[in-house]
Design a protein around this motif. Structure first.
Motif: not given
Length: 176
Positions: A54-71
């Motif tokens: 799905s595609i989500g659209i934030i209508v209230e608040g905020s979110a953090r996108v992170s990625l775990q690297n090879a290390d």
């Protein structure tokens, strides 16, 4: 699902729905596979095995996108705010795992449009299709910039690349 007037305003001004009619959005939001989800601070929205097509659209608040690297280190990729989208990377691929982790930074409400609804929107609304392609193109540019910064060589070069990419056009640097 019935959206509030404020939710409708936020979504119709999002990158995906910009320039489409309120009626188009209302029809999509009334489908049974469109849903609103609420998250508390630090709740996982998406993770490796916890995601939706799905595609989500934030209508209230905020979110953090992170990625775990090879290390195994967590790299912050982006912070998403009201009106911004998430989940496009999971929408049309065949992977069983999602590459990013997305967590709520505060109480957050997100409207999710299923893959079926997105396909229906792409088939029926030219502006919606153009917006989606533009969004994906912008994500490719964003990620290419991140790659350039992360692969710049020395720490000094990476920092210089980061600053060069993040200075606004109105900013100026003057030597001492």
């Amino acid at each position: 699902m019935i959206l509030s007037k404020n939710d409708i305003d936020i979504i119709t001004h999002s990158n995906l729905f910009h320039g489409t009619s309120e009626l188009f959005l209302t029809k999509m939001a009334s489908a049974p596979d469109c849903e609103m989800k609420c998250y508390n601070c630090n709740d996982v929205i998406y993770s490796a095995r916890h995601f939706r097509r799905s595609i989500g659209i934030i209508v209230e608040g905020s979110a953090r996108v992170s990625l775990q690297n090879a290390d195994g280190r967590k790299i912050i990729m982006n912070t998403l705010h009201v009106g911004q989208m998430l989940g496009a990377a999971a929408l049309f691929n065949h992977e069983e795992q999602y590459i990013y982790e997305i967590r709520a930074l505060e109480e957050t409400r997100i409207v999710f449009f299923s893959q079926r609804l997105i396909i229906r929107g792409l088939e029926r609304e030219t502006r919606f299709s153009e917006n989606y392609v533009r969004y994906l193109s912008d994500r490719v540019l964003f990620l290419n910039r991140k790659i350039r910064v992360l692969t710049a060589g020395s720490a000094e070069l990476r920092l210089a690349s980061f600053f060069a990419d993040n200075l606004s056009d109105s900013s100026s640097c003057r030597p001492r």
